[in-house]
Scaffold this motif. Structure first.
Motif, short mmCIF file in Angstrom:
data_model
loop_
_atom_site.label_atom_id
_atom_site.label_comp_id
_atom_site.label_asym_id
_atom_site.label_seq_id
_atom_site.Cartn_x
_atom_site.Cartn_y
_atom_site.Cartn_z
N HIS A 188 -11.95 -0.29 -12.33
CA HIS A 188 -12.28 -0.93 -10.73
C HIS A 188 -11.64 -2.09 -10.32
CE1 HIS A 188 -15.24 -2.06 -7.22
NE2 HIS A 188 -14.82 -3.60 -7.71
N TYR A 189 -11.13 -3.18 -10.69
CA TYR A 189 -10.64 -3.22 -10.00
C TYR A 189 -8.94 -3.47 -9.81
CZ TYR A 189 -14.12 -7.67 -9.81
OH TYR A 189 -15.02 -8.28 -9.12
N CYS A 190 -8.71 -2.49 -10.90
CA CYS A 190 -7.31 -1.84 -10.34
C CYS A 190 -7.22 -1.09 -9.18
CB CYS A 190 -7.16 -0.54 -12.07
SG CYS A 190 -5.96 -1.38 -12.86
N PHE A 191 -8.36 -0.38 -9.36
CA PHE A 191 -8.35 0.46 -7.79
C PHE A 191 -8.79 -1.03 -6.28
CE2 PHE A 191 -10.24 3.59 -10.16
CZ PHE A 191 -8.52 4.25 -10.67
N PHE A 192 -9.35 -1.04 -6.67
CA PHE A 192 -9.96 -2.35 -5.58
C PHE A 192 -8.92 -3.10 -5.61
CE2 PHE A 192 -12.06 -6.95 -4.60
CZ PHE A 192 -13.06 -6.70 -3.84
N PHE A 193 -7.76 -3.79 -6.26
CA PHE A 193 -6.11 -4.87 -5.67
C PHE A 193 -5.92 -3.42 -5.05
CE2 PHE A 193 -9.10 -8.49 -8.12
CZ PHE A 193 -9.15 -8.77 -7.11
N GLY A 194 -5.27 -2.57 -5.91
CA GLY A 194 -4.11 -1.94 -5.55
C GLY A 194 -4.54 -1.20 -4.74
N PHE A 195 -5.85 -0.54 -4.49
CA PHE A 195 -5.28 0.62 -3.21
C PHE A 195 -5.34 -0.41 -1.28
CE2 PHE A 195 -9.20 3.17 -4.62
CZ PHE A 195 -7.82 4.13 -4.91
N PRO A 196 -5.56 -2.06 -1.57
CA PRO A 196 -5.37 -2.67 -0.40
C PRO A 196 -3.55 -2.91 -0.09
CG PRO A 196 -7.13 -3.73 -1.04
CD PRO A 196 -6.06 -2.48 -1.81
N THR A 197 -2.47 -3.27 -1.01
CA THR A 197 -2.00 -3.11 -1.02
C THR A 197 -1.17 -1.57 -0.71
OG1 THR A 197 -1.41 -4.89 -3.18
CG2 THR A 197 0.52 -3.54 -2.65
N TYR A 198 -1.31 -1.16 -1.74
CA TYR A 198 -0.28 0.81 -1.34
C TYR A 198 -0.77 0.80 0.06
CZ TYR A 198 -0.27 5.84 -1.32
OH TYR A 198 -0.42 7.47 -1.14
N LEU A 199 -2.18 0.75 0.45
CA LEU A 199 -2.58 1.08 1.85
C LEU A 199 -1.37 0.42 2.84
CD1 LEU A 199 -6.34 1.24 1.70
CD2 LEU A 199 -4.84 2.77 2.12
N GLN A 200 -1.55 -0.83 2.56
CA GLN A 200 -0.11 -1.06 3.18
C GLN A 200 1.50 -1.08 3.62
OE1 GLN A 200 -1.67 -5.85 4.56
NE2 GLN A 200 -3.20 -4.73 2.31
N GLN A 201 1.70 -1.17 1.69
CA GLN A 201 3.29 -1.18 1.92
C GLN A 201 3.80 0.49 2.18
OE1 GLN A 201 3.93 -3.43 -1.38
NE2 GLN A 201 2.79 -4.97 -1.19
N VAL A 202 2.50 1.17 1.70
CA VAL A 202 2.80 2.65 0.88
C VAL A 202 2.98 3.89 2.87
CG1 VAL A 202 2.96 4.56 0.41
CG2 VAL A 202 3.38 2.88 -1.23
N ARG A 203 1.75 3.15 3.04
CA ARG A 203 0.77 4.29 4.19
C ARG A 203 0.81 3.19 5.37
NH1 ARG A 203 -1.29 9.22 1.62
NH2 ARG A 203 -0.27 9.43 4.18
#
Length: 450
Positions: free
Chosen positions: A275-290
């Motif tokens: 859960h926390y891989c997605f919980f903390f991973g998604f925000p970073t991915y959304l900002q830095q990649v998308r």
């Protein structure tokens, strides 16, 4: 005391405003990580320590604060915790460098970890009628603040940089402190008993976890074998040391009493890792990649958080009717399915597809949290509830710490959709473990139909 009984809602509100600080501050940081990386020139592995140190300090602090609450009185510890969080928050917002900020995060975690055990102690002592409802309300405070932390953090960081995620604590702190001053009953004598606190066990635990984190974060470069040796030595030493303690930091004997309870701890640790891989991973991915803004990222994260809150009442009704196993199996299968769907997401996928995947993962969390906790209480003896709850929280913290290490390892050098898939593939393996353990768990026990 009389006022507290006459207005229990005000009593619960006072405690709730304090206890939400730990989950809120553990989750708001997720959207601020990118801004902090730029501010202090950090790699993602460096920034992941902001997550790890908070959970490590919480894991070490909460059992100790529970005992200090018994010694000095829960009201004194509750108000002291609020003061510590206030001091840490104001210092963090003016951090001159990254090590200083890490220290503030640890202090913030210790202070906020004081609030939950002291608050629970007061509820159990002073709410005799409708105690279950009171505990459920406090659970809503905690779960809602954790779930919506990224969204709140996104709006704050977009409006006023990363400092705001620390300063936002003050309205909650001030209101809770003023209410506590007049509402909470003053009990406790204030006699410190050092022998009741397992300082050596705590130190060995911290050394073991730090060694593990350092080893995991080195796997993509020069592997720190000494860190692995440090982890293994401290972990073995911790286990045998705790076996001999009358009041251990962690009741390791409880792990061998009931294999189903041990399975629940292992499953819950795996659930939180995923859960926390997605919980903390998604925000970073959304900002830095998308390249979404912090504000838009916070809104997108509502899909993950909101659906977890929405399905929780349904999970509760299923538990009341069928016991914990059915909702646990549903939650495990949703987690497996959501993680599998993430592997179909690519750079050309529309945002709506990611929102659907996040919704599935959010629903899994809504089922998993409440069913795992209920399963624990179904399978432990009443006299072991306290120590079992402590180990349950420890398994949550360990899963969270491992998730930050996994993200630090996979996102450190390259952050793109391919590496998001790598995280998903690793999590998929853990999902299989979660599903297997969910099916392995028996149905209702103690004279109830299985």
């Amino acid at each position: 005391m009389t006022e507290t009984i006459r207005k229990p809602w005000l009593f619960i509100l006072t405690i709730g405003l304090g206890t939400l600080l730990n989950p809120l501050n553990s989750s708001m940081i997720s959207v601020a990580l990118t801004r902090l990386q730029n501010e202090f020139t950090l790699t993602f592995a460096d920034a992941s320590w902001l997550i790890s140190i908070f959970y490590l300090a919480s894991a070490a602090g909460q059992p100790v604060m529970g005992k200090l609450s018994d010694m000095f009185g829960p009201k004194k510890l509750f108000m002291a915790g609020l003061i510590i969080v206030a001091a840490a928050s104001i210092l963090a917002s003016f951090s001159p460098n990254y090590p200083f900020l890490l220290g503030c995060r640890a202090l913030q975690a210790i202070g906020s970890s004081t609030l939950f055990p002291s608050g629970m102690s007061m509820v159990r002592t002073h709410i005799t009628k409708g105690q279950g409802k009171a505990l459920a309300v406090l659970s809503i405070f905690a779960s809602t603040s954790a779930a919506f932390g990224p969204s709140i953090g996104g709006f704050l960081v977009a409006s006023w940089n990363w400092h705001s995620i620390f300063l936002i604590n003050f309205p909650f702190i001030i209101l809770s402190f003023l209410l506590a001053l007049f509402i909470l009953p003053n009990t406790g004598q204030g006699e410190f008993e050092a022998k009741r606190i397992d300082f050596s066990g705590i130190l060995l635990f911290i050394i073991a976890i730090v060694g593990l984190i350092l080893f995991l974060l080195s796997l993509d470069q020069n592997i720190r074998w000494w860190a692995l040796l440090l982890f293994l030595s401290a972990a073995v030493g911790f286990y045998f040391f705790e076996l001999k303690q009358e009041e251990p930091f962690i009741d390791v004997k409880g792990l061998t009493k009931n294999r189903y309870v041990s399975f629940i701890y292992l499953q819950f640790m795996s659930i939180n890792l995923i859960h926390y891989c997605f919980f903390f991973g998604f925000p970073t991915y959304l900002q830095q990649v998308r390249e979404y803004s912090e504000q838009h990222t916070g809104v997108i994260m509502l899909s993950l958080a909101g659906f977890g809150v929405i399905v929780s009442p349904l999970a509760g009704r299923l538990i009341d009717k069928y016991g914990s196993k059915l909702p646990m199996v549903i939650g495990a299968l949703l987690l497996l399915g959501g993680t599998g769907l993430l592997l179909t997401y690519n750079d050309a996928s529309p945002l709506i597809w990611l929102l659907i995947i996040m919704a599935v993962l959010g629903m899994s969390n809504g089922f998993n949290n409440i069913s795992a906790q209920t399963a624990l209480y179904e399978h432990v003896d009443p006299e072991d509830t306290g120590s079992a709850s402590g180990l349950f929280q420890t398994s949550r913290y360990l899963g969270s710490i491992l998730s930050s290490s996994l993200l630090g390892l996979t996102f450190n050098r390259h952050l793109d959709t391919e590496h998001l898939h790598l995280v998903a593939m690793i999590c998929f393996v853990f999902c299989i473990v979660v599903v297997a353990l969910a099916f392995k768990l028996p149905g209702k026990l103690r004279g109830k139909d299985a």
